[in-house]
Design a protein around this motif. Structure first.
Motif, PDB file in Angstrom:
ATOM      1  N   UNK A 122       0.829  -1.208   0.000  1.00 17.27           N
ATOM      2  CA  UNK A 122       0.000   0.000   0.000  1.00 17.27           C
ATOM      3  C   UNK A 122       0.867   1.262   0.000  1.00 17.27           C
ATOM      4  N   UNK A 123       1.936   1.263   0.811  1.00 20.32           N
ATOM      5  CA  UNK A 123       2.796   2.447   0.870  1.00 20.32           C
ATOM      6  C   UNK A 123       3.620   2.596  -0.406  1.00 20.32           C
ATOM      7  N   UNK A 124       4.061   1.477  -0.973  1.00 19.81           N
ATOM      8  CA  UNK A 124       4.839   1.557  -2.221  1.00 19.81           C
ATOM      9  C   UNK A 124       3.975   2.139  -3.342  1.00 19.81           C
ATOM     10  N   UNK A 125       2.676   1.848  -3.294  1.00 18.97           N
ATOM     11  CA  UNK A 125       1.772   2.390  -4.308  1.00 18.97           C
ATOM     12  C   UNK A 125       1.667   3.904  -4.220  1.00 18.97           C
ATOM     13  N   UNK A 156       8.610  20.677   5.290  1.00 18.61           N
ATOM     14  CA  UNK A 156       7.401  20.591   6.108  1.00 18.61           C
ATOM     15  C   UNK A 156       6.162  20.254   5.272  1.00 18.61           C
ATOM     16  N   UNK A 157       5.899  20.959   4.152  1.00 21.99           N
ATOM     17  CA  UNK A 157       4.659  20.658   3.421  1.00 21.99           C
ATOM     18  C   UNK A 157       4.630  19.292   2.751  1.00 21.99           C
ATOM     19  N   UNK A 158       5.790  18.713   2.429  1.00 20.29           N
ATOM     20  CA  UNK A 158       5.753  17.399   1.784  1.00 20.29           C
ATOM     21  C   UNK A 158       5.113  16.339   2.698  1.00 20.29           C
ATOM     22  N   UNK A 159       5.663  16.068   3.881  1.00 18.92           N
ATOM     23  CA  UNK A 159       5.013  15.051   4.724  1.00 18.92           C
ATOM     24  C   UNK A 159       3.650  15.473   5.255  1.00 18.92           C
ATOM     25  N   UNK A 160       3.414  16.787   5.385  1.00 24.36           N
ATOM     26  CA  UNK A 160       2.108  17.246   5.850  1.00 24.36           C
ATOM     27  C   UNK A 160       1.031  16.928   4.820  1.00 24.36           C
ATOM     28  N   UNK A 161       1.338  17.152   3.557  1.00 24.20           N
ATOM     29  CA  UNK A 161       0.370  16.844   2.496  1.00 24.20           C
ATOM     30  C   UNK A 161       0.173  15.329   2.379  1.00 24.20           C
ATOM     31  N   UNK A 162       1.269  14.574   2.527  1.00 22.72           N
ATOM     32  CA  UNK A 162       1.169  13.110   2.453  1.00 22.72           C
ATOM     33  C   UNK A 162       0.251  12.586   3.549  1.00 22.72           C
ATOM     34  N   UNK A 163       0.400  13.111   4.763  1.00 16.49           N
ATOM     35  CA  UNK A 163      -0.424  12.606   5.861  1.00 16.49           C
ATOM     36  C   UNK A 163      -1.886  13.006   5.668  1.00 16.49           C
ATOM     37  N   UNK A 164      -2.120  14.209   5.115  1.00 12.86           N
ATOM     38  CA  UNK A 164      -3.508  14.620   4.820  1.00 12.86           C
ATOM     39  C   UNK A 164      -4.148  13.654   3.817  1.00 12.86           C
ATOM     40  N   UNK A 165      -3.416  13.367   2.739  1.00 11.39           N
ATOM     41  CA  UNK A 165      -3.953  12.473   1.709  1.00 11.39           C
ATOM     42  C   UNK A 165      -4.136  11.057   2.256  1.00 11.39           C
ATOM     43  N   UNK A 166      -3.192  10.634   3.113  1.00  9.53           N
ATOM     44  CA  UNK A 166      -3.265   9.287   3.673  1.00  9.53           C
ATOM     45  C   UNK A 166      -4.504   9.128   4.551  1.00  9.53           C
ATOM     46  N   UNK A 376       6.695   4.000   4.935  1.00  8.48           N
ATOM     47  CA  UNK A 376       6.181   5.236   4.341  1.00  8.48           C
ATOM     48  C   UNK A 376       7.160   6.384   4.564  1.00  8.48           C
ATOM     49  N   UNK A 377       7.751   6.452   5.753  1.00  8.03           N
ATOM     50  CA  UNK A 377       8.743   7.497   6.020  1.00  8.03           C
ATOM     51  C   UNK A 377       9.941   7.347   5.090  1.00  8.03           C
ATOM     52  N   UNK A 378      10.407   6.110   4.912  1.00  9.73           N
ATOM     53  CA  UNK A 378      11.561   5.875   4.020  1.00  9.73           C
ATOM     54  C   UNK A 378      11.251   6.352   2.595  1.00  9.73           C
ATOM     55  N   UNK A 379      10.063   6.038   2.102  1.00 13.49           N
ATOM     56  CA  UNK A 379       9.705   6.434   0.728  1.00 13.49           C
ATOM     57  C   UNK A 379       9.718   7.953   0.601  1.00 13.49           C
ATOM     58  N   UNK A 380       9.171   8.643   1.585  1.00 14.22           N
ATOM     59  CA  UNK A 380       9.160  10.116   1.516  1.00 14.22           C
ATOM     60  C   UNK A 380      10.581  10.683   1.517  1.00 14.22           C
ATOM     61  N   UNK A 381      11.436  10.155   2.387  1.00 13.46           N
ATOM     62  CA  UNK A 381      12.809  10.661   2.455  1.00 13.46           C
ATOM     63  C   UNK A 381      13.553  10.375   1.153  1.00 13.46           C
ATOM     64  N   UNK A 382      13.377   9.174   0.618  1.00 13.97           N
ATOM     65  CA  UNK A 382      14.070   8.820  -0.622  1.00 13.97           C
ATOM     66  C   UNK A 382      13.617   9.702  -1.783  1.00 13.97           C
ATOM     67  N   UNK A 383      12.305   9.857  -1.934  1.00 14.55           N
ATOM     68  CA  UNK A 383      11.800  10.642  -3.063  1.00 14.55           C
ATOM     69  C   UNK A 383      12.128  12.130  -2.902  1.00 14.55           C
ATOM     70  N   UNK A 384      12.135  12.606  -1.672  1.00 13.10           N
ATOM     71  CA  UNK A 384      12.470  14.017  -1.444  1.00 13.10           C
ATOM     72  C   UNK A 384      13.920  14.297  -1.832  1.00 13.10           C
ATOM     73  N   UNK A 385      14.853  13.452  -1.395  1.00  9.32           N
ATOM     74  CA  UNK A 385      16.261  13.683  -1.714  1.00  9.32           C
ATOM     75  C   UNK A 385      16.546  13.469  -3.199  1.00  9.32           C
ATOM     76  N   UNK A 386      15.875  12.505  -3.804  1.00  5.02           N
ATOM     77  CA  UNK A 386      16.052  12.272  -5.241  1.00  5.02           C
ATOM     78  C   UNK A 386      15.608  13.494  -6.046  1.00  5.02           C
ATOM     79  N   UNK A 387      14.438  14.024  -5.704  1.00  9.01           N
ATOM     80  CA  UNK A 387      13.919  15.190  -6.429  1.00  9.01           C
ATOM     81  C   UNK A 387      14.791  16.419  -6.179  1.00  9.01           C
ATOM     82  N   UNK A 388      15.218  16.594  -4.933  1.00  4.10           N
ATOM     83  CA  UNK A 388      16.004  17.790  -4.591  1.00  4.10           C
ATOM     84  C   UNK A 388      17.339  17.807  -5.340  1.00  4.10           C
ATOM     85  N   UNK A 389      18.061  16.696  -5.339  1.00  4.81           N
ATOM     86  CA  UNK A 389      19.368  16.663  -6.005  1.00  4.81           C
ATOM     87  C   UNK A 389      19.235  16.755  -7.518  1.00  4.81           C
ATOM     88  N   UNK A 390      18.119  16.291  -8.046  1.00  3.45           N
ATOM     89  CA  UNK A 390      17.907  16.383  -9.506  1.00  3.45           C
ATOM     90  C   UNK A 390      17.518  17.795  -9.925  1.00  3.45           C
TER      91      UNK A 390
END
Length: 419
Positions: A122-125, A156-166, A376-390
């Protein structure tokens, strides 16, 4: 020299001189010298806690794992009832139905009911949506350029929005959830403030649950409402308590961790930090090789001594920890951030090495109370750092961050950057 408690009892006799807990620690996320000293000399040491009572502070990896996994250390007894042998205020919790305040078999029952809402599948989706959200937030950051504060605009807004949607809460309520989270996680908030926030959140969530019952969706609340095991299901109080815990852990902790991880990436190792225009080496490494991001996240979580406290436990019978016997009824604090720097487990633990091979760590806990939202926390951290460095290949710190000072986790309050 550690601050000690030198107050006296009413009769004038000096009370046992102890370290005060939480320890006074410097700003930043680097290794805390006092914890290294405790691991060497006093790995299980009695400390004075804010309630006025005492507790055993545990700092070595093996002892911390034992406390977290051994059912003789109770979360339930640490959350309610009279003070322990060390004195202090009666134990209490604002969330008696919370999964955090339960022991097996009650904890096992709650875990079995909530786990299906946070399965790996579910979290990977959610990964693709989280990646798109990160990219969208960074587009807004870019428009402010060539500098910005990443805390209010990204971490701050990235995990806040994720938790709202979740949870299926409206995104327009995000700021209200953030304000509640700030009170829940503050160590300076008065009990009355925390109780008022819990009451407000309970009322808000009860109304939201009524809507979800009438109109189920694909969100976590709808899944939790439908969750059942044989004839068992979550009560209204258990549902609300779990959502409040998820907000504090799933949003607040993840937001602080993300800000901390970005800060560590933008720091240069000792010897290079003062060089004008020096490219942040760790950040550049991930920019050049995004495939390193998942492993780097684990090493950053291990290295960052973000938490300087943990959920207390109470021994239900005498238990040996190292050279100390913890008596029945005594409180124990197992410090996971210290365990993650144990010199007997990690080679050169004070070195932040993003290429370290799969560093196992205790950042998400261990045993029955291992964080149910870790993936879920790992996915957020991974995607955040991937997007930021790119998106920002030349990102660098524009000024030192300001730090939060009202909680038991060390985290940047600001992250001024430029590109």
């Amino acid at each position: 020299m550690t601050e000690t408690d030198a107050r006296t009892e009413t009769g004038g006799e000096p009370r046992e001189t102890l370290r005060s807990f939480p320890l006074k620690v410097p700003e930043g996320l680097g290794p805390i010298p006092e914890l290294a000293e405790l691991r060497r000399r006093e790995p299980v040491v009695r400390v004075r806690v804010p309630s006025g009572g005492t507790a055993w502070l545990v700092t070595r990896h093996a002892d911390v794992r034992k406390v977290l996994a051994d059912p003789r250390f109770s979360r339930r007894r640490a959350s309610r009832g009279p003070a322990g042998p060390g004195g202090g205020a009666p134990r209490r919790t604002a969330l008696p139905d919370s999964i955090l305040a339960a022991d097996p078999p009650e904890h096992s029952r709650l875990r079995k009911l909530v786990a299906p809402s946070l399965t790996a599948r579910r979290t990977e989706a959610m990964r693709a949506d989280i990646a798109r959200l990160a990219d969208s937030l960074l587009t807004d950051v870019a428009e402010q350029g060539p500098g910005a504060d990443l805390v209010p605009h990204f971490t701050r807004p990235l995990p806040l929005t994720v938790i709202c949607d979740l949870l299926g809460t409206p995104r327009v309520d995000a700021e209200r959830l953030d304000a509640w989270d700030n009170i829940l996680r503050s160590v300076t908030a008065r009990n009355a403030e925390v109780s008022a926030v819990v009451a407000e959140m309970s009322d808000y969530l009860a109304r939201l649950l009524a809507v979800k019952r009438a109109h189920p969706g694909n969100d976590m609340l709808s899944v939790l409402i439908a969750a059942r095991d044989d004839e068992d299901r979550l009560s209204e109080g258990e549902l609300i308590s779990f959502c409040i815990v998820l907000l504090a852990g799933g949003y607040g902790t993840t937001a602080d961790r993300l800000a901390g991880l970005v800060h560590l990436l933008l720091q240069n190792p000792p010897g290079t930090a003062g060089r004008a225009g020096a490219e942040p080496e760790r950040y550049a490494l991930l920019r050049r090789d995004p495939g390193l991001v998942p492993g780097a996240v684990e090493e950053l979580l291990r290295y960052a001594q973000a938490s300087v406290g943990s959920n207390m436990r109470v021994a239900t019978e005498p238990v040996r920890l190292g050279d100390v016997t913890v008596a029945e009824g005594e409180t124990v604090i197992a410090l996971m951030s210290s365990a993650n720097h144990d010199e007997t487990v990690y080679e050169e633990p004070e070195l932040l090495d993003l290429t370290r091979a799969a560093p196992a760590h205790l950042a998400f806990g261990h045993g029955a109370h291992f964080c149910v939202g870790a993936q879920l926390a790992r996915i957020q951290l991974q995607e955040a750092l991937t997007a930021l460095t790119r998106r920002f290949p030349t990102l660098h710190a524009a000024a030192p961050p300001a730090w939060k000072g009202d909680r038991i986790t060390r985290a940047p309050r600001t992250l001024p950057v430029a590109w």
